[in-house]
Design a protein around this motif. Sequence first.
Motif, PDB file in Angstrom:
ATOM      1  N   GLN A  34      13.757  37.670  49.600  1.00 26.97           N
ATOM      2  CA  GLN A  34      14.941  37.055  48.998  1.00 26.97           C
ATOM      3  C   GLN A  34      15.737  38.058  48.178  1.00 26.97           C
ATOM      4  O   GLN A  34      15.167  38.914  47.496  1.00 26.97           O
ATOM      5  CB  GLN A  34      14.475  35.906  48.091  1.00 26.97           C
ATOM      6  CG  GLN A  34      15.560  35.323  47.211  1.00 26.97           C
ATOM      7  CD  GLN A  34      15.039  34.263  46.268  1.00 26.97           C
ATOM      8  OE1 GLN A  34      14.430  33.290  46.707  1.00 26.97           O
ATOM      9  NE2 GLN A  34      15.261  34.431  44.976  1.00 26.97           N
ATOM     10  N   ALA A  36      19.023  37.813  45.394  1.00 32.01           N
ATOM     11  CA  ALA A  36      19.908  36.874  44.688  1.00 32.01           C
ATOM     12  C   ALA A  36      21.198  37.578  44.303  1.00 32.01           C
ATOM     13  O   ALA A  36      21.219  38.782  44.037  1.00 32.01           O
ATOM     14  CB  ALA A  36      19.208  36.323  43.462  1.00 32.01           C
TER      15      ALA A  36
ATOM     16  N   ILE B 101      19.723  25.659  35.341  1.00 29.19           N
ATOM     17  CA  ILE B 101      21.097  25.269  35.694  1.00 29.19           C
ATOM     18  C   ILE B 101      21.903  25.016  34.409  1.00 29.19           C
ATOM     19  O   ILE B 101      23.076  25.391  34.315  1.00 29.19           O
ATOM     20  CB  ILE B 101      21.096  24.051  36.653  1.00 29.19           C
ATOM     21  CG1 ILE B 101      20.594  24.500  38.034  1.00 29.19           C
ATOM     22  CG2 ILE B 101      22.485  23.436  36.770  1.00 29.19           C
ATOM     23  CD1 ILE B 101      20.333  23.397  39.029  1.00 29.19           C
ATOM     24  N   GLN B 119      19.704  32.972  39.174  1.00 28.13           N
ATOM     25  CA  GLN B 119      19.849  32.490  40.547  1.00 28.13           C
ATOM     26  C   GLN B 119      18.576  32.735  41.355  1.00 28.13           C
ATOM     27  O   GLN B 119      18.142  31.874  42.135  1.00 28.13           O
ATOM     28  CB  GLN B 119      21.043  33.168  41.236  1.00 28.13           C
ATOM     29  CG  GLN B 119      21.335  32.660  42.632  1.00 28.13           C
ATOM     30  CD  GLN B 119      21.688  31.185  42.650  1.00 28.13           C
ATOM     31  OE1 GLN B 119      22.488  30.731  41.840  1.00 28.13           O
ATOM     32  NE2 GLN B 119      21.081  30.421  43.538  1.00 28.13           N
ATOM     33  N   ALA B 120      17.973  33.900  41.152  1.00 28.43           N
ATOM     34  CA  ALA B 120      16.734  34.227  41.880  1.00 28.43           C
ATOM     35  C   ALA B 120      15.659  33.192  41.541  1.00 28.43           C
ATOM     36  O   ALA B 120      14.969  32.679  42.439  1.00 28.43           O
ATOM     37  CB  ALA B 120      16.265  35.629  41.512  1.00 28.43           C
ATOM     38  N   ALA B 121      15.531  32.875  40.251  1.00 31.63           N
ATOM     39  CA  ALA B 121      14.503  31.909  39.831  1.00 31.63           C
ATOM     40  C   ALA B 121      14.803  30.516  40.395  1.00 31.63           C
ATOM     41  O   ALA B 121      13.896  29.841  40.900  1.00 31.63           O
ATOM     42  CB  ALA B 121      14.424  31.862  38.312  1.00 31.63           C
ATOM     43  N   ILE B 122      16.081  30.100  40.340  1.00 27.87           N
ATOM     44  CA  ILE B 122      16.441  28.768  40.862  1.00 27.87           C
ATOM     45  C   ILE B 122      16.067  28.676  42.345  1.00 27.87           C
ATOM     46  O   ILE B 122      15.455  27.698  42.787  1.00 27.87           O
ATOM     47  CB  ILE B 122      17.953  28.493  40.652  1.00 27.87           C
ATOM     48  CG1 ILE B 122      18.254  28.276  39.161  1.00 27.87           C
ATOM     49  CG2 ILE B 122      18.409  27.270  41.463  1.00 27.87           C
ATOM     50  CD1 ILE B 122      19.740  28.212  38.821  1.00 27.87           C
ATOM     51  N   THR B 123      16.403  29.726  43.119  1.00 25.27           N
ATOM     52  CA  THR B 123      16.123  29.693  44.561  1.00 25.27           C
ATOM     53  C   THR B 123      14.608  29.713  44.831  1.00 25.27           C
ATOM     54  O   THR B 123      14.117  28.975  45.684  1.00 25.27           O
ATOM     55  CB  THR B 123      16.815  30.871  45.282  1.00 25.27           C
ATOM     56  OG1 THR B 123      18.177  30.933  44.847  1.00 25.27           O
ATOM     57  CG2 THR B 123      16.794  30.699  46.783  1.00 25.27           C
ATOM     58  N   GLN B 124      13.887  30.552  44.077  1.00 24.56           N
ATOM     59  CA  GLN B 124      12.430  30.638  44.284  1.00 24.56           C
ATOM     60  C   GLN B 124      11.759  29.291  43.982  1.00 24.56           C
ATOM     61  O   GLN B 124      10.925  28.824  44.767  1.00 24.56           O
ATOM     62  CB  GLN B 124      11.824  31.712  43.350  1.00 24.56           C
ATOM     63  CG  GLN B 124      12.175  33.145  43.712  1.00 24.56           C
ATOM     64  CD  GLN B 124      11.298  33.742  44.813  1.00 24.56           C
ATOM     65  OE1 GLN B 124      10.626  33.031  45.553  1.00 24.56           O
ATOM     66  NE2 GLN B 124      11.328  35.058  44.938  1.00 24.56           N
ATOM     67  N   THR B 126      13.112  26.265  43.816  1.00 27.57           N
ATOM     68  CA  THR B 126      13.543  25.198  44.729  1.00 27.57           C
ATOM     69  C   THR B 126      12.722  25.274  46.012  1.00 27.57           C
ATOM     70  O   THR B 126      12.277  24.247  46.546  1.00 27.57           O
ATOM     71  CB  THR B 126      15.051  25.338  45.061  1.00 27.57           C
ATOM     72  OG1 THR B 126      15.776  25.343  43.845  1.00 27.57           O
ATOM     73  CG2 THR B 126      15.545  24.185  45.919  1.00 27.57           C
ATOM     74  N   ALA B 127      12.514  26.494  46.491  1.00 32.84           N
ATOM     75  CA  ALA B 127      11.719  26.676  47.725  1.00 32.84           C
ATOM     76  C   ALA B 127      10.275  26.226  47.489  1.00 32.84           C
ATOM     77  O   ALA B 127       9.668  25.586  48.352  1.00 32.84           O
ATOM     78  CB  ALA B 127      11.768  28.136  48.156  1.00 32.84           C
ATOM     79  N   MET B 128       9.738  26.558  46.307  1.00 36.34           N
ATOM     80  CA  MET B 128       8.356  26.142  45.999  1.00 36.34           C
ATOM     81  C   MET B 128       8.258  24.627  45.949  1.00 36.34           C
ATOM     82  O   MET B 128       7.310  24.033  46.467  1.00 36.34           O
ATOM     83  CB  MET B 128       7.935  26.706  44.636  1.00 36.34           C
ATOM     84  CG  MET B 128       7.299  28.060  44.721  1.00 36.34           C
ATOM     85  SD  MET B 128       6.637  28.513  43.120  1.00 36.34           S
ATOM     86  CE  MET B 128       6.770  30.277  43.253  1.00 36.34           C
ATOM     87  N   ARG B 130      10.098  22.461  47.508  1.00 32.26           N
ATOM     88  CA  ARG B 130      10.184  21.937  48.873  1.00 32.26           C
ATOM     89  C   ARG B 130       8.836  22.115  49.591  1.00 32.26           C
ATOM     90  O   ARG B 130       8.351  21.224  50.281  1.00 32.26           O
ATOM     91  CB  ARG B 130      11.297  22.682  49.612  1.00 32.26           C
ATOM     92  CG  ARG B 130      11.890  21.919  50.770  1.00 32.26           C
ATOM     93  CD  ARG B 130      13.125  22.573  51.325  1.00 32.26           C
ATOM     94  NE  ARG B 130      13.000  24.011  51.458  1.00 32.26           N
ATOM     95  CZ  ARG B 130      13.742  24.896  50.807  1.00 32.26           C
ATOM     96  NH1 ARG B 130      14.669  24.488  49.968  1.00 32.26           N
ATOM     97  NH2 ARG B 130      13.578  26.196  50.982  1.00 32.26           N
ATOM     98  N   LYS B 131       8.236  23.283  49.371  1.00 29.15           N
ATOM     99  CA  LYS B 131       6.962  23.598  50.034  1.00 29.15           C
ATOM    100  C   LYS B 131       5.870  22.606  49.599  1.00 29.15           C
ATOM    101  O   LYS B 131       5.131  22.086  50.439  1.00 29.15           O
ATOM    102  CB  LYS B 131       6.579  25.027  49.604  1.00 29.15           C
ATOM    103  CG  LYS B 131       5.443  25.671  50.334  1.00 29.15           C
ATOM    104  CD  LYS B 131       5.184  27.031  49.676  1.00 29.15           C
ATOM    105  CE  LYS B 131       4.059  27.756  50.326  1.00 29.15           C
ATOM    106  NZ  LYS B 131       4.486  28.868  51.153  1.00 29.15           N
TER     107      LYS B 131
END
Lengths: 127, 172
Positions: A34, A36, B101, B119-124, B126-128, B130-131
Motif C-alpha cells: 500500500q 498512501a 477521520i 490516510q495510510a492508517a485509515i486504509t490499513q 478499514t481493510a483489517m 473488512r477482513k
Amino acid sequence: MPYEKTVKLINMLEKKTSEGRVEWQETSDDGVFQAAFPGYAVRVLMHSAGGRFSDEDPDYFVQLYNENGTLIEVIRQDDIREGEEADAYKKSYGVLKSLYEGARRHAMGVDRALDQILEQLENDVPF
Amino acid sequence: MLADVLDVVTTYRLGDFASIIGLLVAFIGFAVTLWNVVRSKRAAEKAEEAVTRVRELLVQADTIKEFSSAVGIMDEIRRLHRAAAWAMLPDRYSALKRCLIAVRAQNPAMSERHKIATQAAITQFTAMERKIEDMLANHAAAPNVARLNKIVSGQLDSLAGVLAEIQDQIGR
C-alpha cells in the motif's frame, strides 16, 4: 480504449516507484502493498491463477481507495492496454509487473538491505 | 470700539494668521485621526490574531486528544488480536477510524506528511475490519496474529510520531 488518466496514473506511479519516491508499506494481506497519499491510497497485488501469457505468469492489479478507506476502483492490465497488438499486451503487463515488484522491494526494504550489504562489501570489511 | 478691533485685525492681517492656524489645526487633527485609525486597526488585527491563535490551540488540543485516543485504541486492538477476540474487533476498528477521520476533518491545514500517515492508517484499518468481518461471516480460519500486529505496530509508530510533532508545535 483505455482511460487516459488511468494509463497516466499507472505510468507515473511505476516511474516514481522505480525512483524510490513512493512510500510503499506492507499490509495485513500477503503480497499486497500500500502507498498512501493525502486523501487517497493505492494498493498493488497479484493473483497467480490463470495468468495472461502462461499459467506461471500472475496477473497484477492496482486498487484505489478513497479517503474513508473504501475501494473505489480496480485497475487491471486491460484498463491500461493501448492497442490489440502483442507489444501492447507485453507493455501493459510489464508496467504493472514493474510497479508491483518496485512496491514489494520498497515495502520489504530490499533496496535498503542491498545498499547496505553492497556498501559493506565495497568497504572490504573483513569477515 | 468694534471699529478699533477691526482696524487692528486688518492692520496686523490677523484674519490670514487665523486661516493658517486653522489649516494647521485641521492638518494636525487629521493626522491624529489617521494615527488613531491605524492604531485601532492594529489593535483589532492583534485581537483577531489572538482569537485565531486560541482557536488553533483548541483545534490542536482536540487533535492531540483524538490522536491519543487513536493510539490507545491501537494498543487495545493489538491486545484483542493476541487474545483472538475477533468478534470485538470490528467495533474497535470503526472507533479508530472515527478518531482518525475526525482528526483530518478538524485539521484541513494539516501537513502533507501527517495527512499521508493518517490516510495510510485509515486504509490499513478499514481493510483489517473488512477482513475480520469476512472471517466472522464465513466462519473462516483466523488470520495471522503476528502479521496483523506487525501492521498495527507500524501504524502506531507512525501516528505516535505525528502526535509528538503536533505536541511539539503547541509547546513552541
